[in-house]
Design a protein around this motif. Structure first.
Motif, PDB file in Angstrom:
ATOM      1  N   SER A  54       0.846  -1.203   0.000  1.00  0.00           N
ATOM      2  CA  SER A  54       0.000   0.000   0.000  1.00  0.00           C
ATOM      3  C   SER A  54       0.878   1.249   0.000  1.00  0.00           C
ATOM      4  O   SER A  54       2.075   1.184   0.333  1.00  0.00           O
ATOM      5  CB  SER A  54      -0.921   0.050   1.234  1.00  0.00           C
ATOM      6  OG  SER A  54      -0.201   0.407   2.389  1.00  0.00           O
ATOM      7  N   GLY A  55       0.263   2.363  -0.336  1.00  0.00           N
ATOM      8  CA  GLY A  55       0.978   3.638  -0.262  1.00  0.00           C
ATOM      9  C   GLY A  55       1.348   3.966   1.180  1.00  0.00           C
ATOM     10  O   GLY A  55       2.400   4.558   1.442  1.00  0.00           O
ATOM     11  N   THR A  56       0.499   3.563   2.096  1.00  0.00           N
ATOM     12  CA  THR A  56       0.759   3.810   3.518  1.00  0.00           C
ATOM     13  C   THR A  56       1.981   3.035   3.984  1.00  0.00           C
ATOM     14  O   THR A  56       2.840   3.571   4.703  1.00  0.00           O
ATOM     15  CB  THR A  56      -0.496   3.425   4.347  1.00  0.00           C
ATOM     16  OG1 THR A  56      -1.624   4.116   3.805  1.00  0.00           O
ATOM     17  CG2 THR A  56      -0.337   3.768   5.811  1.00  0.00           C
ATOM     18  N   LEU A  59       5.043   4.813   2.749  1.00  0.00           N
ATOM     19  CA  LEU A  59       5.386   5.967   3.592  1.00  0.00           C
ATOM     20  C   LEU A  59       6.050   5.506   4.886  1.00  0.00           C
ATOM     21  O   LEU A  59       7.036   6.090   5.337  1.00  0.00           O
ATOM     22  CB  LEU A  59       4.121   6.774   3.924  1.00  0.00           C
ATOM     23  CG  LEU A  59       3.565   7.655   2.808  1.00  0.00           C
ATOM     24  CD1 LEU A  59       2.143   8.104   3.133  1.00  0.00           C
ATOM     25  CD2 LEU A  59       4.466   8.873   2.578  1.00  0.00           C
ATOM     26  N   SER A  80      -4.436  16.861   3.387  1.00  0.00           N
ATOM     27  CA  SER A  80      -3.978  15.651   2.707  1.00  0.00           C
ATOM     28  C   SER A  80      -4.806  14.482   3.185  1.00  0.00           C
ATOM     29  O   SER A  80      -5.592  14.600   4.129  1.00  0.00           O
ATOM     30  CB  SER A  80      -2.502  15.413   3.044  1.00  0.00           C
ATOM     31  OG  SER A  80      -2.051  14.182   2.519  1.00  0.00           O
ATOM     32  N   PHE A  81      -4.585  13.349   2.536  1.00  0.00           N
ATOM     33  CA  PHE A  81      -5.121  12.097   3.047  1.00  0.00           C
ATOM     34  C   PHE A  81      -4.334  11.750   4.314  1.00  0.00           C
ATOM     35  O   PHE A  81      -3.122  11.971   4.372  1.00  0.00           O
ATOM     36  CB  PHE A  81      -4.962  11.012   1.972  1.00  0.00           C
ATOM     37  CG  PHE A  81      -5.499   9.684   2.387  1.00  0.00           C
ATOM     38  CD1 PHE A  81      -6.857   9.501   2.609  1.00  0.00           C
ATOM     39  CD2 PHE A  81      -4.646   8.603   2.565  1.00  0.00           C
ATOM     40  CE1 PHE A  81      -7.344   8.271   2.997  1.00  0.00           C
ATOM     41  CE2 PHE A  81      -5.134   7.370   2.950  1.00  0.00           C
ATOM     42  CZ  PHE A  81      -6.480   7.202   3.172  1.00  0.00           C
ATOM     43  N   ALA A  83      -2.917   9.374   5.780  1.00  0.00           N
ATOM     44  CA  ALA A  83      -1.715   8.530   5.842  1.00  0.00           C
ATOM     45  C   ALA A  83      -0.426   9.339   5.781  1.00  0.00           C
ATOM     46  O   ALA A  83       0.599   8.923   6.344  1.00  0.00           O
ATOM     47  CB  ALA A  83      -1.737   7.505   4.706  1.00  0.00           C
ATOM     48  N   VAL A 126       3.176  16.958  -0.034  1.00  0.00           N
ATOM     49  CA  VAL A 126       2.162  16.136  -0.706  1.00  0.00           C
ATOM     50  C   VAL A 126       1.757  16.830  -2.002  1.00  0.00           C
ATOM     51  O   VAL A 126       1.579  18.053  -2.022  1.00  0.00           O
ATOM     52  CB  VAL A 126       0.924  15.949   0.200  1.00  0.00           C
ATOM     53  CG1 VAL A 126      -0.139  15.089  -0.484  1.00  0.00           C
ATOM     54  CG2 VAL A 126       1.311  15.338   1.552  1.00  0.00           C
ATOM     55  N   ASP A 152       5.113  12.791  -0.861  1.00  0.00           N
ATOM     56  CA  ASP A 152       3.965  11.895  -0.990  1.00  0.00           C
ATOM     57  C   ASP A 152       3.298  12.248  -2.322  1.00  0.00           C
ATOM     58  O   ASP A 152       2.481  13.166  -2.411  1.00  0.00           O
ATOM     59  CB  ASP A 152       3.008  12.091   0.188  1.00  0.00           C
ATOM     60  CG  ASP A 152       1.772  11.197   0.076  1.00  0.00           C
ATOM     61  OD1 ASP A 152       1.525  10.651  -1.017  1.00  0.00           O
ATOM     62  OD2 ASP A 152       1.045  11.062   1.078  1.00  0.00           O
ATOM     63  N   ALA A 154       1.476  10.150  -3.948  1.00  0.00           N
ATOM     64  CA  ALA A 154       0.438   9.108  -4.101  1.00  0.00           C
ATOM     65  C   ALA A 154      -0.562   9.465  -5.189  1.00  0.00           C
ATOM     66  O   ALA A 154      -1.064   8.593  -5.895  1.00  0.00           O
ATOM     67  CB  ALA A 154      -0.291   8.910  -2.775  1.00  0.00           C
ATOM     68  N   GLU A 155      -0.850  10.776  -5.316  1.00  0.00           N
ATOM     69  CA  GLU A 155      -1.909  11.217  -6.225  1.00  0.00           C
ATOM     70  C   GLU A 155      -1.367  11.777  -7.534  1.00  0.00           C
ATOM     71  O   GLU A 155      -2.130  12.316  -8.330  1.00  0.00           O
ATOM     72  CB  GLU A 155      -2.743  12.297  -5.501  1.00  0.00           C
ATOM     73  CG  GLU A 155      -3.274  11.801  -4.163  1.00  0.00           C
ATOM     74  CD  GLU A 155      -4.145  12.802  -3.423  1.00  0.00           C
ATOM     75  OE1 GLU A 155      -4.250  13.958  -3.880  1.00  0.00           O
ATOM     76  OE2 GLU A 155      -4.729  12.411  -2.394  1.00  0.00           O
ATOM     77  N   ILE A 174       6.686   8.462  -2.738  1.00  0.00           N
ATOM     78  CA  ILE A 174       5.798   7.303  -2.892  1.00  0.00           C
ATOM     79  C   ILE A 174       4.704   7.572  -3.912  1.00  0.00           C
ATOM     80  O   ILE A 174       4.323   8.718  -4.184  1.00  0.00           O
ATOM     81  CB  ILE A 174       5.106   6.888  -1.566  1.00  0.00           C
ATOM     82  CG1 ILE A 174       4.004   7.903  -1.151  1.00  0.00           C
ATOM     83  CG2 ILE A 174       6.096   6.699  -0.430  1.00  0.00           C
ATOM     84  CD1 ILE A 174       2.660   7.276  -0.952  1.00  0.00           C
ATOM     85  N   SER A 176       0.723   5.626  -4.797  1.00  0.00           N
ATOM     86  CA  SER A 176      -0.260   4.645  -4.317  1.00  0.00           C
ATOM     87  C   SER A 176      -1.028   4.084  -5.511  1.00  0.00           C
ATOM     88  O   SER A 176      -1.248   4.787  -6.502  1.00  0.00           O
ATOM     89  CB  SER A 176      -1.235   5.311  -3.352  1.00  0.00           C
ATOM     90  OG  SER A 176      -2.416   4.529  -3.210  1.00  0.00           O
ATOM     91  N   TYR A 178      -4.113   2.360  -5.025  1.00  0.00           N
ATOM     92  CA  TYR A 178      -5.481   2.071  -4.594  1.00  0.00           C
ATOM     93  C   TYR A 178      -6.401   2.273  -5.813  1.00  0.00           C
ATOM     94  O   TYR A 178      -6.088   3.067  -6.699  1.00  0.00           O
ATOM     95  CB  TYR A 178      -5.830   3.034  -3.434  1.00  0.00           C
ATOM     96  CG  TYR A 178      -7.177   2.752  -2.838  1.00  0.00           C
ATOM     97  CD1 TYR A 178      -7.383   1.618  -2.051  1.00  0.00           C
ATOM     98  CD2 TYR A 178      -8.262   3.593  -3.086  1.00  0.00           C
ATOM     99  CE1 TYR A 178      -8.633   1.334  -1.540  1.00  0.00           C
ATOM    100  CE2 TYR A 178      -9.515   3.312  -2.569  1.00  0.00           C
ATOM    101  CZ  TYR A 178      -9.700   2.182  -1.800  1.00  0.00           C
ATOM    102  OH  TYR A 178     -10.942   1.895  -1.302  1.00  0.00           O
ATOM    103  N   LYS A 181      -6.945   5.629  -7.683  1.00  0.00           N
ATOM    104  CA  LYS A 181      -5.805   6.396  -8.188  1.00  0.00           C
ATOM    105  C   LYS A 181      -5.712   6.254  -9.725  1.00  0.00           C
ATOM    106  O   LYS A 181      -6.406   5.440 -10.317  1.00  0.00           O
ATOM    107  CB  LYS A 181      -4.518   5.911  -7.511  1.00  0.00           C
ATOM    108  CG  LYS A 181      -4.530   6.083  -5.967  1.00  0.00           C
ATOM    109  CD  LYS A 181      -4.341   7.500  -5.559  1.00  0.00           C
ATOM    110  CE  LYS A 181      -4.295   7.934  -4.133  1.00  0.00           C
ATOM    111  NZ  LYS A 181      -4.544   7.175  -2.972  1.00  0.00           N
ATOM    112  N   GLY A 188      -1.837  -1.356  -3.225  1.00  0.00           N
ATOM    113  CA  GLY A 188      -0.413  -1.352  -3.523  1.00  0.00           C
ATOM    114  C   GLY A 188       0.172   0.032  -3.462  1.00  0.00           C
ATOM    115  O   GLY A 188      -0.554   1.038  -3.463  1.00  0.00           O
TER     116      GLY A 188
HETATM  117  C1  PLP Z   1      -3.982   7.342  -1.446  1.00  0.00           C
HETATM  118  C2  PLP Z   1      -3.058   8.148  -0.645  1.00  0.00           C
HETATM  119  C3  PLP Z   1      -2.148   7.578   0.283  1.00  0.00           C
HETATM  120  C4  PLP Z   1      -2.191   6.178   0.757  1.00  0.00           C
HETATM  121  O1  PLP Z   1      -2.251   5.199  -0.124  1.00  0.00           O
HETATM  122  P1  PLP Z   1      -2.876   3.761   0.213  1.00  0.00           P
HETATM  123  O2  PLP Z   1      -2.386   2.967  -0.938  1.00  0.00           O
HETATM  124  O3  PLP Z   1      -4.360   3.911   0.250  1.00  0.00           O
HETATM  125  O4  PLP Z   1      -2.306   3.295   1.506  1.00  0.00           O
HETATM  126  C5  PLP Z   1      -1.234   8.416   0.901  1.00  0.00           C
HETATM  127  N1  PLP Z   1      -1.208   9.728   0.676  1.00  0.00           N
HETATM  128  C6  PLP Z   1      -2.069  10.317  -0.173  1.00  0.00           C
HETATM  129  C7  PLP Z   1      -1.956  11.791  -0.392  1.00  0.00           C
HETATM  130  C8  PLP Z   1      -3.035   9.554  -0.840  1.00  0.00           C
HETATM  131  O5  PLP Z   1      -3.912  10.164  -1.656  1.00  0.00           O
END
Ligand code: PLP
Length: 370
Positions: A54-56, A59, A80-81, A83, A126, A152, A154-155, A174, A176, A178, A181, A188
């Motif tokens: 996962s993205g978490t 991190l 932010s999200f 995580a 982020v 981060d 992720a997005e 990182i 993500s 999910y 995304k 993942g």
């Molecule tokens: C989606 C997201 C994450 C976490 O990703 P997961 O794969 O859901 O654990 C972390 N940071 C941000 C900004 C995200 O949007």
């Protein structure tokens, strides 16, 4: 008509590659994860990648690999999200929030240096909603104060700021995967870095602290099981084969929304900084007056349109307030963003018909309490 908020696009080789993995009998630690990591490295331009579940987890590995611990401070954003801040708490370090830029909704870089002190060890930025933060300026600040720089992203897979790919200028970044995304592995995430020492440490920690070349039951450090399975990696490989197409289709959806929504009086369309050279759209977030936001969410829901308030600021989440003493009122720009943002249906294969329906429904909304 029902239009979901998000939907994965699995129209490439996803089914074929997952079937191949099943037929091969190698369900974990095989060729797919390596292939996936290579594809991500070549997209971002980094030397190393470490794919995880996962993205978490990604991190968390970064925070561990950098050795951040109790008493250390990490400057980050509350918009932010959750995580992106929780990963700091996992290791008992302290997130130090700064307010955001009202235009990009990314961390307000002018605020960073005001928070640097002898406890500060890292900056964790982020790329909100896919819009990359100015990593060149953050790099200068991080270098000046000898801080780690974490992104981060992720997005923001595939986004670029002034020609620099999201994830490429951080000590570690990182993505993500999910399902909502840009590209997905179901669950993942991945770390990218150019730092060989961090990479080796993270690759070991994702697999129980084993040495890359060591024996199966020899563990040289505290580790986890954060591995990404071959089935998930297979999805990732199939998605990465079409990353350019996916990003450009999403860009076109955003463009259509921009053109058709900009004349609607009661809402604002997303603002993208002119130095963003590639925008890889994650979500499409409009802004309305806070006095009508909840009415509009209800109206869209009643009309079958997926929508969500993105994001509830991290410092206003109940356990951040009760356990860490945060209160509303301390990050006004973030709080205003949190009270005014609405994500509307946005995904790679949204149809023209669905876009029409969302636009028409929005344009018929009469904000009563205005
Ligand atoms: C989606 C997201 C994450 C976490 O990703 P997961 O794969 O859901 O654990 C972390 N940071 C941000 C900004 C995200 O949007």
């Amino acid at each position: 008509m029902n239009v979901p908020l998000a939907m994965p696009d699995l129209s490439g080789n996803e089914f074929i590659y997952v079937k191949q993995v099943l037929e091969s009998g190698v369900l974990s630690i095989g060729p797919m994860i390596k292939k996936f990591e290579e594809m991500i490295c070549s997209l971002v331009g980094t030397r190393y990648a470490c794919a995880v579940n996962s993205g978490t987890s990604a991190l968390h590995l970064i925070i561990r690999a950098m050795g951040l611990k109790s008493g250390d401070e990490v400057i980050t954003t509350p918009f932010s999200f959750i995580a992106s801040s929780n990963c700091i708490l996992f290791e008992d370090a302290t997130p130090v929030f700064i307010d955001i830029d009202p235009f990009t909704l990314n961390m307000n870089i002018d605020e960073v240096e005001k928070k640097v002190n002898h406890k500060t060890k890292a900056i964790l930025a982020v790329d909100v909603f896919g819009q990359p933060v100015d990593m060149i300026r953050l790099r200068e600040i991080a270098s000046k104060h000898h801080l780690f720089l974490i992104e981060d992203a992720a997005e923001a897979i595939g986004s670029a700021y002034n020609g620099n790919k999201a994830g490429s200028l951080a000590d570690a970044a990182i993505f993500s995967f999910y399902p909502n995304k840009q590209i997905t592995t179901a669950e993942g995430g991945i770390v990218v870095t150019n730092n060989g020492e961090l990479a080796e440490n993270m690759l070991s920690m994702r697999s129980q602290g084993r040495a890359e070349t060591g024996q199966w039951l020899t563990h040289e450090r505290l580790g986890y099981n954060y591995r990404l399975s071959e089935l998930h990696a297979a999805l990732g490989v199939a998605q990465m084969e079409r990353i350019d197409e996916i990003i450009s289709k999403r860009f076109n959806v955003a463009k259509q929304y921009n053109e058709r929504l900009k004349s609607i009086q009661f809402l604002e369309i997303p603002k993208i900084h002119p130095l963003v050279t590639t925008m890889s759209w994650f979500v499409y977030v409009i802004r309305v007056e806070s006095s009508i936001r909840d009415t509009l969410l209800q109206y869209l829901t009643d009309n079958g349109i997926g929508c969500k308030p993105y994001f509830t600021p991290i410092h206003t989440q109940s356990f951040y307030m009760s356990e860490y003493g945060y209160k509303r009122g301390i990050y006004p720009v973030t709080e205003t963003a949190g009270d005014t943002c609405i994500a509307i249906p946005f995904f790679t294969n949204i149809s023209d018909c669905e876009i029409d329906y969302v636009v028409e429904t929005l344009s018929k909304f009469a904000p009563m309490n205005k």
